[in-house]
Design an enzyme around this catalytic site. Structure first.
Site, PDB file in Angstrom:
ATOM      1  N   HIS A 270      24.957  20.253 -26.093  1.00  0.00           N
ATOM      2  CA  HIS A 270      23.827  20.607 -25.243  1.00  0.00           C
ATOM      3  C   HIS A 270      24.311  21.504 -24.120  1.00  0.00           C
ATOM      4  O   HIS A 270      25.398  21.293 -23.587  1.00  0.00           O
ATOM      5  CB  HIS A 270      23.176  19.344 -24.658  1.00  0.00           C
ATOM      6  CG  HIS A 270      21.822  19.604 -24.124  1.00  0.00           C
ATOM      7  ND1 HIS A 270      21.607  20.094 -22.858  1.00  0.00           N
ATOM      8  CD2 HIS A 270      20.611  19.494 -24.716  1.00  0.00           C
ATOM      9  CE1 HIS A 270      20.314  20.259 -22.688  1.00  0.00           C
ATOM     10  NE2 HIS A 270      19.681  19.912 -23.807  1.00  0.00           N
ATOM     11  N   ASP A 327      18.037  15.240 -30.748  1.00  0.00           N
ATOM     12  CA  ASP A 327      17.645  15.451 -32.145  1.00  0.00           C
ATOM     13  C   ASP A 327      18.480  14.637 -33.128  1.00  0.00           C
ATOM     14  O   ASP A 327      18.161  14.560 -34.305  1.00  0.00           O
ATOM     15  CB  ASP A 327      17.770  16.946 -32.501  1.00  0.00           C
ATOM     16  CG  ASP A 327      16.771  17.774 -31.732  1.00  0.00           C
ATOM     17  OD1 ASP A 327      15.594  17.388 -31.714  1.00  0.00           O
ATOM     18  OD2 ASP A 327      17.165  18.793 -31.143  1.00  0.00           O
TER      19      ASP A 327
END
Ligand code: CMC
Length: 392
Positions: A270, A327
């Site tokens: 991320h 996710d």
């Protein structure tokens, strides 16, 4: 125009001031309007948190009832809109349908393209949130050749979506409380996430004073890619690939580390979180609980857990501070609910709608707001001249 600072991929550029969502990437902190995500995940619902994100405060009973009423009133899409679903080729990805149809709301509700008061904004926000869910379910029904199911006026937001998705012409669908709860949590955890790719796209489009439907439709498109919302679909495809090949988890991780065929560990990494993604922690626990409660097993969940354990103890991932993101586990929950794989990113879009709407509003409320217009560092040729065609 002077010297231009290059910041590749906007890694360190603050594009705006915002009061909506706070992230501390080193500490793994996420707050909507100051309230920690863990607290909301435990105590709130998607609609209440959406209200918080959009309007900046938790709703009173009266405000909640009014907003719920608006969501209910706007759950239907215009009968004319239904015809459009028939015109998409059956192979059309539901994300393409969703973005086209969200944009098209402006064609059926042209009065909402101009918003002049808080009341008009509330109505447009409710319209978008309610209709995107109906559009999403209709795009799925169209893709499997089944008639579109109308919303019911006695069902709440998440249950109504499940009803429109899974009611068959010959069989009603009743979600179990575990499934409704999991969907609420999934949507709540996606409600906003500061200046991610799709939200900054919405702001970019909104900064030109484009209407709320056009701006949010642009958000759907930005979300589609596998580096962003498309990752939830890509995670499951990766797990299926591992399951269906002779490769074990360690072998797959080795390939990722060697950057073979440019593969990445989907659902990992991320831009902002460098320690852990708090949403992923909540989802891992929720996935375990949901599987226990429904007495289900899924071999993909075992592969996912093993993959996470192998990666988290590997220097490549530790040094680069790569952790499971939202996710990584969300797909397991969607699968358990029976949501088909090509609808996963659409589910993300339904969840992110409050964030897009709130950011559209923030731009429009700023009296000093300027159009977004970044510069570039030109690295192409200079001092070139036009040449006769036969001499090129
Ligand atoms: N697997 C393997 N290596 C990775 C991964 C990954 N998932 N993510 C980053 N790296 C490596 C990358 O190759 C680079 O290595 P090196 O320094 O040797 O070249 C280093 O880590 C830094 O990566 P980066 O590309 O500079 O990171 P970024 O901030 O530009 O990209 C990201 C962030 C999320 C796009 C990226 O981590 C990624 O592609 N992850 C997989 C897709 C994914 O799960 N996306 C969902 C993100 S969270 C929810 C959302 O936004 O929708």
């Amino acid at each position: 125009t002077g010297y231009i600072t290059l910041d590749d991929g906007y890694g360190n550029t603050g594009s705006c001031k915002s009061k909506i969502t706070y992230i501390d990437g080193d500490a793994g902190v996420l707050r909507y309007r100051g309230i920690p995500i863990e607290e909301l995940a435990e105590k709130s619902t998607f609609i209440e948190s959406a209200y918080l994100v959009i309007f900046g405060k938790l709703p009173t009973v009266e405000e909640r009832d009014r907003f719920a009423g608006l969501l209910m009133e706007n759950a239907m899409i215009d009968e004319g809109m239904k015809k459009h679903f028939e015109a998409f080729p059956p192979s059309t990805h539901p994300m393409a349908i969703t973005s086209a149809m969200v944009n098209l709301i402006s064609g059926y509700e042209p009065e909402d393209m101009i918003i002049n008061s808080e009341q008009e904004f509330e109505e447009a926000a409710a319209k978008l949130m309610s209709k995107v869910r109906t559009i999403a379910a209709a795009s799925y029904k169209a893709s499997i050749g089944e008639p579109i199911v109308y919303p019911r006026y006695d069902l709440r937001y998440a249950e109504n979506f499940l009803h429109m998705m899974f009611t068959k012409p010959y069989k009603a669908y009743e979600p179990t409380p575990a499934v409704s709860r999991a969907l609420n949590l999934f949507l709540l955890l996606h409600a906003d996430h500061e200046q991610n790719c799709s939200t900054s796209t919405v702001r970019m489009v909104a900064s030109s004073q484009a209407n709320i439907f056009a701006s949010c439709s642009a958000g759907v498109n930005a979300l589609w890619g596998p580096r962003h919302g498309g990752a939830n679909q890509a995670v499951i495809e990766m797990l299926e690939q591992i399951r269906d090949s002779d490769m074990d988890v360690k072998e797959y991780v080795r390939k990722v580390k060697n950057k073979e065929d440019g593969i990445k560990l989907m659902g990992f990494g991320h831009r902002v979180y460098r320690n852990f993604d708090p949403r992923s922690k909540i989802l891992r626990k929720a996935a375990d609980e949901m599987f226990d409660e429904l007495e289900m097993t899924d071999p993909l969940l075992d592969i996912a857990q093993e993959l996470a354990d192998v990666a988290l103890s590997d220097d490549y991932f530790v040094e680069r501070k790569l952790y499971p993101n939202v996710d990584f586990y969300s797909g397991m929950i969607l699968r358990a609910m029976g949501i088909p794989l090509n609808m996963f990113t659409v589910m993300f879009a339904i969840g992110r709608m409050p964030g897009w709407i709130a950011n559209w509003k923030e731009i429009n409320d700023d009296p000093k707001g300027r159009i977004y217009r970044p510069r570039q560092v030109y690295v192409g040729p200079t001092d070139q001249h036009w040449v006769l065609r036969e001499e090129r």
